[in-house]
Design an enzyme around this catalytic site. Structure first.
Site, PDB file in Angstrom:
ATOM      1  N   ASN A 199     -32.575 -57.402  -7.141  1.00 23.29           N
ATOM      2  CA  ASN A 199     -32.350 -56.303  -6.202  1.00 23.29           C
ATOM      3  C   ASN A 199     -32.120 -54.961  -6.885  1.00 23.29           C
ATOM      4  OD1 ASN A 199     -29.875 -57.101  -7.161  1.00 23.29           O
ATOM      5  ND2 ASN A 199     -28.808 -56.865  -5.221  1.00 23.29           N
TER       6      ASN A 199
ATOM      7  N   TYR B  17     -31.335 -69.182 -13.644  1.00 14.17           N
ATOM      8  CA  TYR B  17     -32.401 -68.754 -12.733  1.00 14.17           C
ATOM      9  C   TYR B  17     -33.809 -68.986 -13.283  1.00 14.17           C
ATOM     10  CZ  TYR B  17     -28.554 -66.298 -10.480  1.00 14.17           C
ATOM     11  OH  TYR B  17     -27.369 -65.996  -9.867  1.00 14.17           O
TER      12      TYR B  17
ATOM     13  N   HIS C 190     -37.713 -67.752  -7.195  1.00 13.14           N
ATOM     14  CA  HIS C 190     -37.615 -66.289  -7.219  1.00 13.14           C
ATOM     15  C   HIS C 190     -38.176 -65.704  -8.512  1.00 13.14           C
ATOM     16  CE1 HIS C 190     -36.299 -63.172  -4.660  1.00 13.14           C
ATOM     17  NE2 HIS C 190     -35.076 -62.987  -5.081  1.00 13.14           N
TER      18      HIS C 190
ATOM     19  N   ASN D 251     -36.430 -58.236  -2.005  1.00 10.32           N
ATOM     20  CA  ASN D 251     -35.421 -57.293  -2.497  1.00 10.32           C
ATOM     21  C   ASN D 251     -35.839 -56.506  -3.729  1.00 10.32           C
ATOM     22  OD1 ASN D 251     -33.547 -57.713  -0.444  1.00 10.32           O
ATOM     23  ND2 ASN D 251     -32.700 -59.509  -1.476  1.00 10.32           N
TER      24      ASN D 251
ATOM     25  N   PHE E 245     -30.805 -57.672 -12.185  1.00 12.30           N
ATOM     26  CA  PHE E 245     -31.080 -58.654 -11.145  1.00 12.30           C
ATOM     27  C   PHE E 245     -32.171 -58.128 -10.221  1.00 12.30           C
ATOM     28  CE2 PHE E 245     -27.212 -60.505 -12.694  1.00 12.30           C
ATOM     29  CZ  PHE E 245     -27.466 -61.859 -12.554  1.00 12.30           C
TER      30      PHE E 245
END
Length: 192
Positions: free
Chosen positions: A70, A17, A22, A116, A68
């Site tokens: 969220n 990631y 994001h 989120n 993460f």
């Protein structure tokens, strides 16, 4: 108004990631750590990597959750409580679908706007009264493509635009740390 004592970068942990859209919030705080010659240290009780940087004559905590996106609120809530910092003294840097790459805006208060990480933070705090640095990543055009978009990597041109936006944000950061959010917003939001 109180100045900043905590700057949080939102993103997802893991090597897969690192370069995704994001993780724009991670990019911002990573840049601050690198620019100030500091290092991240894992603080397991805060579920995050932490660092301190000296800005506008004071030390400011940086937080990079290892949860993460969220579940970001868990780390932030722990950090605020541990350091006894008010949410109003926190800036959360995050990706913003509603802005094109290269756009960056400061904002205080509000809802989560479908983000989120912000959703989890506002849920755990019970409100949205904290500062946000909204880093534009663009929108794929269709709601069905949002997940793959935010978890995808920006193009070379998008990366250049995002880096320029993060640099502009870092230039106005001393004003925000000193409590002059109106001045920081005016300077950041005025395109020359």
């Amino acid at each position: 108004m109180l100045g900043l004592r905590l700057i949080v970068g939102l993103g997802n942990p893991g090597s897969e990631y690192i370069k995704t859209r994001h993780n724009a919030g991670f990019r911002f705080v990573d840049g601050l750590v690198q620019r100030e010659g500091q290092c991240w240290a894992l603080e397991s009780k805060l579920f995050a990597y932490v660092a301190r940087v000296f800005i506008a004559g004071q030390w400011v905590w940086l937080l990079r959750p290892v949860t993460f996106m969220n579940l970001s609120g868990k780390s932030i809530f722990a950090g605020l409580n541990f350091w006894k910092i008010k949410p109003e003294q926190m800036l959360v840097a995050h990706d913003e679908l509603d802005f094109p790459p290269g756009a960056v805006r400061l904002k205080f208060d509000g809802g989560h706007g479908g983000q989120n990480g912000l959703r989890d933070i506002t849920k755990l705090l019970g409100h949205g009264r904290f500062h946000r640095l909204r880093v534009g990543i663009g929108h794929p055009g269709h709601k069905e493509r949002v997940v793959s978009w935010v978890l995808g990597c920006p193009t070379c041109d998008e990366n250049i635009a995002i880096d320029a936006a993060l640099e502009r944000a870092s230039v106005v950061l001393p004003l925000a740390v000193a409590g002059d959010f109106d001045g920081a917003m005016k300077k950041l939001h005025t395109v020359v």
